[in-house]
Motif scaffolding. Sequence first.
Motif, PDB file in Angstrom:
ATOM      1  N   THR A 130       0.853  -1.196   0.000  1.00 17.33           N
ATOM      2  CA  THR A 130       0.000   0.000   0.000  1.00 17.33           C
ATOM      3  C   THR A 130       0.882   1.236   0.000  1.00 17.33           C
ATOM      4  O   THR A 130       2.087   1.164   0.294  1.00 17.33           O
ATOM      5  CB  THR A 130      -0.891   0.087   1.267  1.00 17.33           C
ATOM      6  N   GLU A 222       3.867  16.016  -1.942  1.00 13.82           N
ATOM      7  CA  GLU A 222       3.273  15.503  -3.181  1.00 13.82           C
ATOM      8  C   GLU A 222       3.588  16.504  -4.300  1.00 13.82           C
ATOM      9  O   GLU A 222       3.438  17.710  -4.085  1.00 13.82           O
ATOM     10  CB  GLU A 222       1.747  15.401  -3.038  1.00 13.82           C
ATOM     11  N   HIS A 226      -3.556  16.226  -4.070  1.00 10.34           N
ATOM     12  CA  HIS A 226      -4.894  15.989  -4.619  1.00 10.34           C
ATOM     13  C   HIS A 226      -5.960  16.701  -3.809  1.00 10.34           C
ATOM     14  O   HIS A 226      -7.077  16.856  -4.256  1.00 10.34           O
ATOM     15  CB  HIS A 226      -5.189  14.514  -4.882  1.00 10.34           C
ATOM     16  N   MET A 256       2.073   8.970  -5.118  1.00  9.51           N
ATOM     17  CA  MET A 256       1.042   7.936  -5.080  1.00  9.51           C
ATOM     18  C   MET A 256      -0.068   8.219  -6.106  1.00  9.51           C
ATOM     19  O   MET A 256      -0.536   7.312  -6.776  1.00  9.51           O
ATOM     20  CB  MET A 256       0.447   7.905  -3.664  1.00  9.51           C
TER      21      MET A 256
END
Length: 451
Positions: A130, A222, A226, A256
Amino acid sequence: MNSKTPATPRLDAAKAAMIAKTRKCGEMTGDREAILFSGMRANMLMPHPIYIASGEGARVRDIDGNEYIDTCMGFGVCVLGHRQPDVSAAIKRVSDSGWHFGIHSEEQLPLARMLQDAIPCADRILFCNTGSEATSYAMRAARAFTGKDKIGIFNGYWHGMHDYCMVAPTPKPSRDRPVGEDISTGVPQAVHDLIVPLPYRNESALDIIRENADDLAMVVIEPVQHSNPQSDIADFLRAVQDVCRECKIVFMLDEMVTGFRIAYGGGQEYFGITPDMATLGKACGGGLPIGVIAGREDIMRMYLPPEGQQGVFTGGTFTGNPLSMAAGAAAVAYMADHPEIYAHMAAQGDRLAKGFNDYCTANNMPVHMGNVGSMFHIYFQSSPVASSFDIDEVSLADAHKAFALHALELGVLISGGNRYYISAAHDAETIDTMISVFQESLARVREDGLL
Ligand SMILES: Cc1ncc(COP(=O)(O)O)c(C=O)c1O
């Protein structure tokens, strides 16, 4: 209805229509909480969630047989759409020969090779199951490599569910100097001492990193959040990378979502930045569980030290399992062979955002959609958003929920977390439908006086 509650006839009608056409979903919910303790996704003002029975391309079907254009796309996983034929064939091929052995199988190396080629920082690759595992293993390796303990994270982040990701930067008392606040109970107080909260898109972050240089093992960010997709971030990313280099801190991009989505080479290709480490998952598992850690040879060596020396522990029962490896390899091979999907997703994503935003401007609605290519966020506010500290999720929360329910009733499924994705399977016609559904949904919200 309480006499003070304003009448919302459009919303009431949409809710009644949805409840009527999702009877099986309602029945399935039944005594769910007597058994299953997990949050209900996508229930937007509905008394029950929508249970999905199948998916094909850009669409999913619920157990009552209603079809929706999907904007959840497996929480961003399904970049190629649902049931992509190559991925489906790979899963069938592996399932015909047995699918879990624990020790190595021939399915691992082909995917590892493709990832090494695709990801700019990937001298070496490590698999796990994960994204949360990936970020926790990467943090451990950075600690081992630098001999330091702290991790720097930015507001608006999401890096998974382990303890080191459960302390979020908050703007109190100052946006320039955020402090960490638990986003879960059960997080040890000691974790606070190991997190350095950083302000996103704010020069003060660079000062804070310098001040903590002796303690920071890693700064993670990131390439595109998002929770707040902004494309004009390259200079900030580079500035953070430079200060990390100067202070001997591992600079990691958490790819990710962005990996194999905003470009084949993810944010690294999109922004032309090569970090020390990167974490990936989602798209490169083809829809099956996966986590990937990629990075510079000397840091990755921490996972596999010379004989007799202690390394950074990784491993798990399902790590590198044949199904995830084969599905991932099929998906990544397809993406490599079809680079045109990235231009398609970017163009359709921009068209969707323009169709949405033009309508809001023309109708003077305090709503706008932000996107980087195929990832979206809808802001129910007119004020501009630089970082998550500017996001107002409260003032127009009722309008937002009503919008989502109308969109659902009109055939566009929204997952509830204000993270929207399209895929390579969302063609121009599908995007046109989405634009009209979103416009009609906004119009209904306004008719009810919520906007
Ligand atoms: C940027 C980022 N990092 C890490 C994670 C955690 O991944 P997982 O849910 O697979 O544990 C996510 C999940 O959405 C993510 O978006």
